[in-house]
Design a protein around this motif. Structure first.
Motif, PDB file in Angstrom:
ATOM      1  N   GLU A  12      11.135  56.529  28.981  1.00 43.14           N
ATOM      2  CA  GLU A  12      11.755  56.871  27.454  1.00 43.14           C
ATOM      3  C   GLU A  12      11.681  58.072  27.519  1.00 43.14           C
ATOM      4  O   GLU A  12      11.622  59.576  27.756  1.00 43.14           O
ATOM      5  CB  GLU A  12      11.176  56.476  26.216  1.00 43.14           C
ATOM      6  CG  GLU A  12      10.762  54.700  25.867  1.00 43.14           C
ATOM      7  CD  GLU A  12      12.081  54.076  25.458  1.00 43.14           C
ATOM      8  OE1 GLU A  12      13.185  54.913  25.142  1.00 43.14           O
ATOM      9  OE2 GLU A  12      12.069  52.941  26.190  1.00 43.14           O
TER      10      GLU A  12
ATOM     11  N   GLY B 291      22.343  59.399  16.908  1.00 49.70           N
ATOM     12  CA  GLY B 291      22.412  58.402  17.945  1.00 49.70           C
ATOM     13  C   GLY B 291      22.928  57.005  16.459  1.00 49.70           C
ATOM     14  O   GLY B 291      24.539  57.399  17.094  1.00 49.70           O
TER      15      GLY B 291
ATOM     16  N   THR C 168      20.161  58.699  13.168  1.00 49.35           N
ATOM     17  CA  THR C 168      19.039  58.289  13.667  1.00 49.35           C
ATOM     18  C   THR C 168      19.119  58.243  14.849  1.00 49.35           C
ATOM     19  O   THR C 168      20.017  58.409  15.229  1.00 49.35           O
ATOM     20  CB  THR C 168      18.535  56.397  13.652  1.00 49.35           C
ATOM     21  OG1 THR C 168      19.498  55.670  14.266  1.00 49.35           O
ATOM     22  CG2 THR C 168      18.906  55.857  12.162  1.00 49.35           C
ATOM     23  N   PRO C 169      18.391  58.720  15.715  1.00 54.22           N
ATOM     24  CA  PRO C 169      18.120  58.577  16.917  1.00 54.22           C
ATOM     25  C   PRO C 169      18.421  57.661  18.219  1.00 54.22           C
ATOM     26  O   PRO C 169      18.075  57.943  19.664  1.00 54.22           O
ATOM     27  CB  PRO C 169      16.821  59.601  17.707  1.00 54.22           C
ATOM     28  CG  PRO C 169      15.647  58.540  16.642  1.00 54.22           C
ATOM     29  CD  PRO C 169      16.783  58.791  15.626  1.00 54.22           C
ATOM     30  N   GLU C 170      18.162  56.444  17.332  1.00 55.93           N
ATOM     31  CA  GLU C 170      18.123  55.271  17.991  1.00 55.93           C
ATOM     32  C   GLU C 170      19.632  55.757  18.926  1.00 55.93           C
ATOM     33  O   GLU C 170      20.738  55.240  18.188  1.00 55.93           O
ATOM     34  CB  GLU C 170      18.613  54.248  17.300  1.00 55.93           C
ATOM     35  CG  GLU C 170      16.437  54.288  17.070  1.00 55.93           C
ATOM     36  CD  GLU C 170      15.544  53.848  17.809  1.00 55.93           C
ATOM     37  OE1 GLU C 170      16.323  53.135  18.813  1.00 55.93           O
ATOM     38  OE2 GLU C 170      14.652  53.962  17.846  1.00 55.93           O
ATOM     39  N   PHE C 171      19.986  54.817  20.087  1.00 61.05           N
ATOM     40  CA  PHE C 171      21.274  54.824  20.936  1.00 61.05           C
ATOM     41  C   PHE C 171      21.452  53.769  21.360  1.00 61.05           C
ATOM     42  O   PHE C 171      22.608  53.272  22.755  1.00 61.05           O
ATOM     43  CB  PHE C 171      21.607  55.823  21.515  1.00 61.05           C
ATOM     44  CG  PHE C 171      20.314  55.751  22.827  1.00 61.05           C
ATOM     45  CD1 PHE C 171      20.493  55.491  24.359  1.00 61.05           C
ATOM     46  CD2 PHE C 171      19.473  56.845  22.463  1.00 61.05           C
ATOM     47  CE1 PHE C 171      19.362  55.154  24.926  1.00 61.05           C
ATOM     48  CE2 PHE C 171      18.319  56.849  23.266  1.00 61.05           C
ATOM     49  CZ  PHE C 171      18.451  56.335  24.779  1.00 61.05           C
ATOM     50  N   GLU C 172      20.769  52.617  21.553  1.00 61.61           N
ATOM     51  CA  GLU C 172      20.429  52.162  23.124  1.00 61.61           C
ATOM     52  C   GLU C 172      20.428  50.518  21.812  1.00 61.61           C
ATOM     53  O   GLU C 172      20.357  49.510  21.672  1.00 61.61           O
ATOM     54  CB  GLU C 172      19.030  51.311  22.739  1.00 61.61           C
ATOM     55  CG  GLU C 172      18.120  52.735  23.787  1.00 61.61           C
ATOM     56  CD  GLU C 172      16.805  52.443  24.200  1.00 61.61           C
ATOM     57  OE1 GLU C 172      15.897  51.294  23.742  1.00 61.61           O
ATOM     58  OE2 GLU C 172      16.558  52.504  25.404  1.00 61.61           O
ATOM     59  N   TYR C 173      22.161  50.375  21.624  1.00 60.63           N
ATOM     60  CA  TYR C 173      22.781  49.433  20.739  1.00 60.63           C
ATOM     61  C   TYR C 173      23.784  48.998  21.540  1.00 60.63           C
ATOM     62  O   TYR C 173      25.488  48.820  20.677  1.00 60.63           O
ATOM     63  CB  TYR C 173      23.194  49.510  19.238  1.00 60.63           C
ATOM     64  CG  TYR C 173      24.002  50.886  19.418  1.00 60.63           C
ATOM     65  CD1 TYR C 173      25.139  51.035  19.191  1.00 60.63           C
ATOM     66  CD2 TYR C 173      23.291  51.923  19.087  1.00 60.63           C
ATOM     67  CE1 TYR C 173      26.028  52.479  18.816  1.00 60.63           C
ATOM     68  CE2 TYR C 173      23.914  53.157  18.917  1.00 60.63           C
ATOM     69  CZ  TYR C 173      25.448  53.788  18.770  1.00 60.63           C
ATOM     70  OH  TYR C 173      26.096  54.272  18.875  1.00 60.63           O
TER      71      TYR C 173
ATOM     72  N   TRP D 201      18.696  49.942  10.250  1.00 62.32           N
ATOM     73  CA  TRP D 201      18.250  51.144  11.425  1.00 62.32           C
ATOM     74  C   TRP D 201      17.822  51.935  10.325  1.00 62.32           C
ATOM     75  O   TRP D 201      17.276  53.111  11.216  1.00 62.32           O
ATOM     76  CB  TRP D 201      19.762  51.773  11.722  1.00 62.32           C
ATOM     77  CG  TRP D 201      20.778  50.962  12.550  1.00 62.32           C
ATOM     78  CD1 TRP D 201      21.812  50.259  12.309  1.00 62.32           C
ATOM     79  CD2 TRP D 201      20.381  50.681  14.087  1.00 62.32           C
ATOM     80  NE1 TRP D 201      22.014  49.847  13.934  1.00 62.32           N
ATOM     81  CE2 TRP D 201      21.052  50.039  14.859  1.00 62.32           C
ATOM     82  CE3 TRP D 201      19.038  51.002  14.506  1.00 62.32           C
ATOM     83  CZ2 TRP D 201      20.929  49.946  16.091  1.00 62.32           C
ATOM     84  CZ3 TRP D 201      18.396  50.659  16.468  1.00 62.32           C
ATOM     85  CH2 TRP D 201      19.853  50.084  16.631  1.00 62.32           C
TER      86      TRP D 201
ATOM     87  N   THR E  52      13.916  53.521  11.199  1.00 65.36           N
ATOM     88  CA  THR E  52      14.258  54.692  12.787  1.00 65.36           C
ATOM     89  C   THR E  52      14.804  56.094  11.943  1.00 65.36           C
ATOM     90  O   THR E  52      14.769  57.155  13.018  1.00 65.36           O
ATOM     91  CB  THR E  52      15.194  54.129  13.832  1.00 65.36           C
ATOM     92  OG1 THR E  52      16.214  54.053  13.390  1.00 65.36           O
ATOM     93  CG2 THR E  52      14.305  52.694  13.981  1.00 65.36           C
TER      94      THR E  52
END
Length: 209
Positions: free
Chosen positions: A38, A47, A122-127, A145, A148
């Motif tokens: 990761e 993100g 949010t730091p999530e980028f896996e979409y 979201w 996160t």
């Protein structure tokens, strides 16, 4: 030996290339093996955008300020009966809040202009999706979201409290009490000027002695 002499040697370039390859094979790699490893992202990286539906008042500021026009909002009005009021009040109820991430350029204007902190980074980028139509996130998916979203950074200890904190502390303390806004920083200590008697007397001339 000159450069022309090096070029005349057959296979010298191939040998040099293989030497670089063998040297690289013996060294430790510095490439992150994503997705097995990761990535270490900054805490406030950009993100996906999350929606806190409870804070949204359907003011439409985010949709109007979006340069890509990728935010779609629908709502309706409902009457709210307030005890003791002369007439019923109206409030906006959010029906649709969609963000098309196939058009979004992640400028963050919608988050900055929101007056009630309904949108968050949010730091999530896996979409990623195989279908571009699936990049249209509705309010339910945007609300998921929120789990996160990282916590906000801590306030500066030496800084002044926010208006909301000062108002809440003033109401809690009551009238006439010292609040956090008054006691956040100590008042500067002024130096007391010396009295006339404490001042040094200038030396008298030799003729007067």
């Amino acid at each position: 030996m000159t450069d022309d002499g090096d070029r005349s040697v057959p296979g010298k370039g191939l040998i040099n290339g293989l030497a670089v390859t063998m040297k690289t094979l013996t060294q430790r790699t510095t490439t992150q093996q994503y997705p097995d490893v990761e990535p270490d992202l900054p805490p406030r990286s950009r993100g996906v955008i999350a929606l806190l539906e409870e804070n949204c008042t359907v003011c439409m500021l985010c949709a109007r300020e979006c340069p890509d026009w990728c935010i779609y909002i629908d709502s309706h009005k409902e009457e709210v009966v307030v005890p003791g009021a002369a007439r019923a009040r109206q409030r906006n109820v959010l029906d649709r809040f969609d963000i098309d991430f196939s058009l979004c350029m992640y400028c963050g204007i919608c988050i900055e202009v929101c007056p009630f902190d309904a949108l968050h980074w949010t730091p999530e980028f896996e979409y990623a999706e195989t279908d571009v139509l699936s990049l249209l996130h509705d309010k339910d998916r945007l609300g998921e979201w929120m789990r996160t979203v990282p916590p906000p950074p801590a306030h500066d200890v030496l800084g002044e409290p926010s208006k909301e904190e000062a108002t809440a502390a003033r109401k809690l303390a009551g009238p006439g009490a010292a609040t956090a806004a008054k006691t956040a920083r100590p008042s500067p200590v002024r130096a007391t000027p010396p009295t006339p008697s404490a001042r040094a007397t200038p030396p008298r001339p030799e003729a007067d002695r």
